[in-house]
Design an enzyme around this catalytic site. Sequence first.
Site: not given
Length: 294
Positions: A18, A199
């Site tokens: 991430e 996302d």
Amino acid sequence: MEAPAIRVLGETRCHLGEGPSYDPATDTAWWVDILEARLFAFSLRDGVTRTHTLPFLASHVAAIDPERQLLAAEDGLYIRSIRDGALSLQCPLEAEEAGTRSNDGRVHPSGALWISTMGRHAEPGRGTIYHVAGTRITRLYGGLTIPNGIAFSPDGATGYFVDTDEGVLRRVALDPATGQPVAEPETHYDHSAGKGGIDGAAVDAEGLIWTARFGAGCLDAYSPEGERVRTVPVPARQPTCPTFAGRALDRLLVTTAYEGMDEAERREDPEHGRTLLIDLGIRGLLEPAFRLAA
């Protein structure tokens, strides 16, 4: 449309990759593996990836200046020295909430940070998005489950975000000088009935919003008017977040994850957890540096 060239960066796999960012001064991309508390630095110049162990779970990396970067962590925002890895607390964030951690974030053109939190087990309604200017924290949106997709239009006048669990990409009018909302959020694109979940996101120089679609093995591009205009397959089923990288900001670096996948699913997805560099033939925007003073 011709398929883009995709490069897999090294052998490292991320449990939950991430928060990527790019430093043009050193031609280095940074990202984290949230669940394994690792920070990665990849040199686009020499192709070497360096791994740093963190003392906490971190979810986003942002530039401050040539010597320092900002890490969004499970209990606050930290300033990290790039030279020696020394950490100092910029400000706490939900430090008293042991059941939450930081998640998606992005720096607004004003230098303020939008950063989200969520339940460690994605418990419904525990997610929140905050605006951070220096050390001043403003709660923007609560009652979310997996806040993601934080991004901003090139002029800073529009913000985007999504609750991945809900599947509706939102837009909201902002004060370009501060990154603070000046209106209520509206629906930009409803993906609630689609495959996978929206996302992380990044906006290109033309204002297209590029999102990773977790669980569907692709990236999607949405126009400022709210139309999905392009879908690009990627060789990992669970892409998580893109950022523009390269001296010309003409490639997308995309983190991925193998979180929640069993052994059989990993075998069926050979590039699970890999970090990807994708040549899409577009020009991106550099995420601004975080301003330490409001």
